[in-house]
Motif scaffolding. Structure first.
Motif, PDB file in Angstrom:
ATOM      1  N   ALA A 142       0.849  -1.201   0.000  1.00 56.21           N
ATOM      2  CA  ALA A 142       0.000   0.000   0.000  1.00 56.21           C
ATOM      3  C   ALA A 142       0.878   1.242   0.000  1.00 56.21           C
ATOM      4  O   ALA A 142       1.986   1.247   0.548  1.00 56.21           O
ATOM      5  CB  ALA A 142      -0.916   0.020   1.212  1.00 56.21           C
ATOM      6  N   ILE A 143       0.373   2.279  -0.646  1.00 57.27           N
ATOM      7  CA  ILE A 143       1.022   3.593  -0.635  1.00 57.27           C
ATOM      8  C   ILE A 143      -0.026   4.623  -0.240  1.00 57.27           C
ATOM      9  O   ILE A 143      -1.161   4.577  -0.730  1.00 57.27           O
ATOM     10  CB  ILE A 143       1.602   3.952  -2.018  1.00 57.27           C
ATOM     11  CG1 ILE A 143       2.645   2.916  -2.462  1.00 57.27           C
ATOM     12  CG2 ILE A 143       2.209   5.345  -2.004  1.00 57.27           C
ATOM     13  CD1 ILE A 143       3.152   3.138  -3.878  1.00 57.27           C
ATOM     14  N   ASN A 174       8.176   3.213  -9.602  1.00 58.83           N
ATOM     15  CA  ASN A 174       8.718   2.549 -10.782  1.00 58.83           C
ATOM     16  C   ASN A 174       7.876   1.316 -11.081  1.00 58.83           C
ATOM     17  O   ASN A 174       8.378   0.193 -11.204  1.00 58.83           O
ATOM     18  CB  ASN A 174      10.180   2.172 -10.539  1.00 58.83           C
ATOM     19  CG  ASN A 174      10.833   1.571 -11.776  1.00 58.83           C
ATOM     20  OD1 ASN A 174      10.451   1.863 -12.897  1.00 58.83           O
ATOM     21  ND2 ASN A 174      11.814   0.722 -11.560  1.00 58.83           N
ATOM     22  N   VAL A 175       6.574   1.532 -11.148  1.00 59.94           N
ATOM     23  CA  VAL A 175       5.599   0.499 -11.480  1.00 59.94           C
ATOM     24  C   VAL A 175       4.641   1.096 -12.495  1.00 59.94           C
ATOM     25  O   VAL A 175       4.592   2.311 -12.691  1.00 59.94           O
ATOM     26  CB  VAL A 175       4.826   0.020 -10.227  1.00 59.94           C
ATOM     27  CG1 VAL A 175       5.758  -0.663  -9.250  1.00 59.94           C
ATOM     28  CG2 VAL A 175       4.091   1.182  -9.547  1.00 59.94           C
ATOM     29  N   ALA A 176       3.867   0.246 -13.125  1.00 61.42           N
ATOM     30  CA  ALA A 176       2.888   0.731 -14.093  1.00 61.42           C
ATOM     31  C   ALA A 176       1.850   1.612 -13.405  1.00 61.42           C
ATOM     32  O   ALA A 176       1.509   1.390 -12.241  1.00 61.42           O
ATOM     33  CB  ALA A 176       2.207  -0.448 -14.781  1.00 61.42           C
ATOM     34  N   PRO A 177       1.325   2.619 -14.100  1.00 63.87           N
ATOM     35  CA  PRO A 177       0.305   3.482 -13.489  1.00 63.87           C
ATOM     36  C   PRO A 177      -0.880   2.703 -12.918  1.00 63.87           C
ATOM     37  O   PRO A 177      -1.408   3.083 -11.872  1.00 63.87           O
ATOM     38  CB  PRO A 177      -0.118   4.390 -14.653  1.00 63.87           C
ATOM     39  CG  PRO A 177       1.114   4.499 -15.488  1.00 63.87           C
ATOM     40  CD  PRO A 177       1.750   3.135 -15.415  1.00 63.87           C
ATOM     41  N   ASP A 220      -2.152   2.901  -9.079  1.00 69.70           N
ATOM     42  CA  ASP A 220      -3.538   3.173  -8.692  1.00 69.70           C
ATOM     43  C   ASP A 220      -4.020   2.166  -7.652  1.00 69.70           C
ATOM     44  O   ASP A 220      -4.660   2.538  -6.657  1.00 69.70           O
ATOM     45  CB  ASP A 220      -4.461   3.121  -9.915  1.00 69.70           C
ATOM     46  CG  ASP A 220      -4.289   4.316 -10.836  1.00 69.70           C
ATOM     47  OD1 ASP A 220      -3.728   5.334 -10.407  1.00 69.70           O
ATOM     48  OD2 ASP A 220      -4.721   4.225 -12.002  1.00 69.70           O
ATOM     49  N   ALA A 221      -3.732   0.900  -7.872  1.00 67.97           N
ATOM     50  CA  ALA A 221      -4.177  -0.145  -6.943  1.00 67.97           C
ATOM     51  C   ALA A 221      -3.522   0.025  -5.579  1.00 67.97           C
ATOM     52  O   ALA A 221      -4.176  -0.129  -4.538  1.00 67.97           O
ATOM     53  CB  ALA A 221      -3.867  -1.525  -7.519  1.00 67.97           C
ATOM     54  N   ASP A 231      -6.786   4.098  -5.661  1.00 66.54           N
ATOM     55  CA  ASP A 231      -7.418   5.056  -6.576  1.00 66.54           C
ATOM     56  C   ASP A 231      -8.112   4.338  -7.727  1.00 66.54           C
ATOM     57  O   ASP A 231      -7.735   3.231  -8.111  1.00 66.54           O
ATOM     58  CB  ASP A 231      -6.373   6.002  -7.184  1.00 66.54           C
ATOM     59  CG  ASP A 231      -5.869   7.041  -6.193  1.00 66.54           C
ATOM     60  OD1 ASP A 231      -6.486   7.190  -5.127  1.00 66.54           O
ATOM     61  OD2 ASP A 231      -4.852   7.689  -6.504  1.00 66.54           O
ATOM     62  N   GLU A 232      -9.094   5.009  -8.286  1.00 69.54           N
ATOM     63  CA  GLU A 232      -9.668   4.555  -9.541  1.00 69.54           C
ATOM     64  C   GLU A 232      -8.727   4.950 -10.685  1.00 69.54           C
ATOM     65  O   GLU A 232      -7.923   5.875 -10.559  1.00 69.54           O
ATOM     66  CB  GLU A 232     -11.044   5.199  -9.771  1.00 69.54           C
ATOM     67  CG  GLU A 232     -12.082   4.823  -8.736  1.00 69.54           C
ATOM     68  CD  GLU A 232     -12.483   3.363  -8.822  1.00 69.54           C
ATOM     69  OE1 GLU A 232     -12.442   2.816  -9.949  1.00 69.54           O
ATOM     70  OE2 GLU A 232     -12.826   2.781  -7.784  1.00 69.54           O
ATOM     71  N   ARG A 233      -8.808   4.223 -11.796  1.00 67.15           N
ATOM     72  CA  ARG A 233      -7.991   4.582 -12.953  1.00 67.15           C
ATOM     73  C   ARG A 233      -8.343   5.994 -13.414  1.00 67.15           C
ATOM     74  O   ARG A 233      -9.507   6.391 -13.415  1.00 67.15           O
ATOM     75  CB  ARG A 233      -8.245   3.603 -14.087  1.00 67.15           C
ATOM     76  CG  ARG A 233      -7.269   3.773 -15.267  1.00 67.15           C
ATOM     77  CD  ARG A 233      -7.678   2.962 -16.481  1.00 67.15           C
ATOM     78  NE  ARG A 233      -8.001   1.589 -16.138  1.00 67.15           N
ATOM     79  CZ  ARG A 233      -8.614   0.751 -16.962  1.00 67.15           C
ATOM     80  NH1 ARG A 233      -8.998   1.169 -18.152  1.00 67.15           N
ATOM     81  NH2 ARG A 233      -8.874  -0.478 -16.596  1.00 67.15           N
TER      82      ARG A 233
END
Length: 533
Positions: free
Chosen positions: A269-270, A295-298, A302-303, A307-309
């Motif tokens: 989690a962030i 340094n991960v995919a957007p 989000d996950a 957040d929602e995309r």
């Protein structure tokens, strides 16, 4: 508790580090090295047991001394500035031959061999396939892209230009419109006429991108642009020692600068306040950064944020299959006048005529796997035999990497992945065999258990191993290397193309603007944004 107590904002937690970097791929390591060199306290959290992400070398076959660049394989977009700034001890080798493309179905096995050092031989090869008129036209395509490269390449490690500024910098409105504003198919068709020659150009627009050359969304144009501007020349080089040599050097630079790199650390989690929770050795842990670089995919970010995309951002979907093979020697060609070492010394295009590429895409959209998958072959060991044990190299063994196009992730799920992998591998081998003089299966070496030295990676395999949604090698659709004229550029993160919806959270991977491929650009630009904050 008073009313004032009930409505008082929560205090921001005290940071444990200046910067927490989530993901130890090449971009995360680049950012870590820059920031630690600047004196900041930096911690890198990597989910896997080793750093490097997709840019790693691996002994893919048990008991066989061959170290393959398992996912990423060539380098074009790594700026010399980053190499110099970080003191990276890496070597990149230029390939003499640009490409070889057999004419599909030709009885004599004739093909187009483009030799970067011999214009006359290249012209004769164009004539041999009935494309003499395209000799100069083909050269003009890359003279034009060279103009773009010389103008735009130096800007990728600077704050973003706006679209208008970038257009003015290029200084050629006709060229700008052809590459940036209109579907790339129009540009290709206006310059060259032969179907095979058109296909050679078109592949630069389609590697890692699932689109038609005529797609009005222009995703193929953005892919094309990044394939032709690297280093100001568009050349794609072989990393000596394999791709892992690049990320090993980045990790060394980061550690020596003072960054702490923690592997086996799965971020769970962030929080927008900079809190990062992670799990390591079954223990829950927490660090807090003044800045968090993702340094991960957007979609992964989000996950982690809950957040929602973001509205308008499409789901990341890869559309490639990767096959690694170890052969006892190079295959024989149907055209005996062409040295296999020349044909395999550059990019070997298979069933990638313009028509074949478009037909394969149209079928893939309908869920139909092409009978002959459009493919490209790269033979790392011809340029760099150091990735092989001396005995293998002396015996003539060669590594072969095959990149198959237009095989979208939508075909796969967790239940059918194994079966689809087998189908894709068989289809790739059939495509190769359609242009070779002998079955490639007969040349496969075997591992310590007697199994053929071949491995296939689907988009689903890449997602499961590297946490790249949809197996998309760019973390999502590529963006232009400039901002739109009305984009908000008031903060350092916005100016450097690494902003998210949260002030303290920045993108530093391939999902940033000017991200994609092994470049370090996302990491560099995120570090510059932090240092300007």
């Amino acid at each position: 508790m008073t009313d004032a107590d009930a409505t008082a904002p929560e205090e921001t937690p005290e940071p444990t580090h200046d910067v927490v970097i989530v993901g130890g791929g090449h971009n995360g390591l680049t950012a870590a090295a820059y920031l630690a060199k600047a004196g900041l306290s930096v911690i890198v959290l990597e989910r896997l047991q080793n750093t490097g992400g997709a840019a790693v070398s691996a002994q893919a076959f048990d008991g066989v001394g061959a170290w393959l660049s398992r996912y990423s394989y060539l380098v074009s977009l790594l700026p010399q500035r980053i190499i110099d700034d970080l003191g990276l001890r890496i070597s990149l080798a230029r390939r003499r031959y640009s490409s070889y493309t057999p004419v599909p179905g030709a009885r004599d096995g004739s093909g187009l061999l483009i030799d970067n050092t011999d214009a006359e031989a290249t012209a004769r090869s164009f004539a041999s396939i009935g494309a003499a008129d395209d000799t100069d036209a083909f050269a003009s395509v890359y003279e034009s892209t060279g103009e773009l490269a010389r103008a735009l390449w130096p800007t990728v490690t600077e704050p973003l230009l706006t679209r208008s500024e970038a257009k003015a910098l290029v200084g050629d409105d006709e060229l700008w419109n052809a590459i940036i504003e209109r579907p790339i198919g129009e540009f290709i068709e206006s310059r060259v006429s032969n179907d095979l020659v058109r296909g050679v150009v078109a592949t630069d627009a389609l590697i890692g991108t699932f689109a038609s050359v005529d797609d009005p969304g222009l995703g193929q144009n953005r892919c094309f642009l990044y394939h032709v501007i690297g280093g100001g020349t568009g050349a794609w080089d072989v990393p000596i020692g394999g791709m892992g040599s690049v990320t090993t050097e980045l990790a060394r630079a980061a550690r020596e600068a003072g960054a702490r790199i923690v592997t086996g650390a799965e971020v769970t989690a962030i929080d927008p306040d900079g809190t990062v929770d992670y799990r390591r050795k079954k223990h829950e842990r927490r660090v807090i950064g003044r800045h968090v670089l993702a340094n991960v995919a957007p979609e992964v970010l989000d996950a982690l944020l809950g957040d929602e995309r973001e509205p308008g951002r499409p789901h990341a979907e890869g559309a490639q299959v990767k096959v690694n093979l170890l052969l006892e020697r190079l295959p024989r060609l149907r055209d005996e006048s062409v040295d296999p070492a020349a044909a395999f010394g550059g990019t070997f295009h298979i069933n990638e005529t313009y028509t074949q590429l478009e037909t394969a895409y149209a079928g893939a959209v309908r869920g139909v796997m092409p009978e002959l998958i459009p493919c490209e072959i790269y033979c790392h060991s011809l340029t760099d035999p150091s990735i092989l044990d001396p005995e293998l190299a002396a015996g003539g063994a060669q590594t072969i990497t095959v990149f198959g196009l237009h095989t979208p992730d939508r075909w796969l799920n967790d239940e059918n992945n194994d079966a689809t992998r087998e189908r894709l591998q068989a289809a790739v081998l059939a495509s190769l065999n359609s242009v070779l003089a002998e079955p490639i299966e007969e040349l496969l070496l075997t591992d310590a258990d007697g199994n053929p030295c071949i491995e296939t990676k689907t988009t689903r395999d890449i997602e499961q191993t590297l946490n790249m949604p949809g197996g998309n090698i760019f973390h999502g659709p590529l963006s232009w290397p400039f901002a739109e004229d009305d984009d908000e550029l008031s903060t350092p993160a916005q100016r450097w193309g690494v902003a998210t919806r949260h002030e303290r959270i920045l993108l530093c991977g391939s999902g940033a603007r000017r991200g994609g491929a092994v470049s370090g650009i996302g990491g560099h630009n995120a570090a510059m944004a932090v240092l300007e904050s």
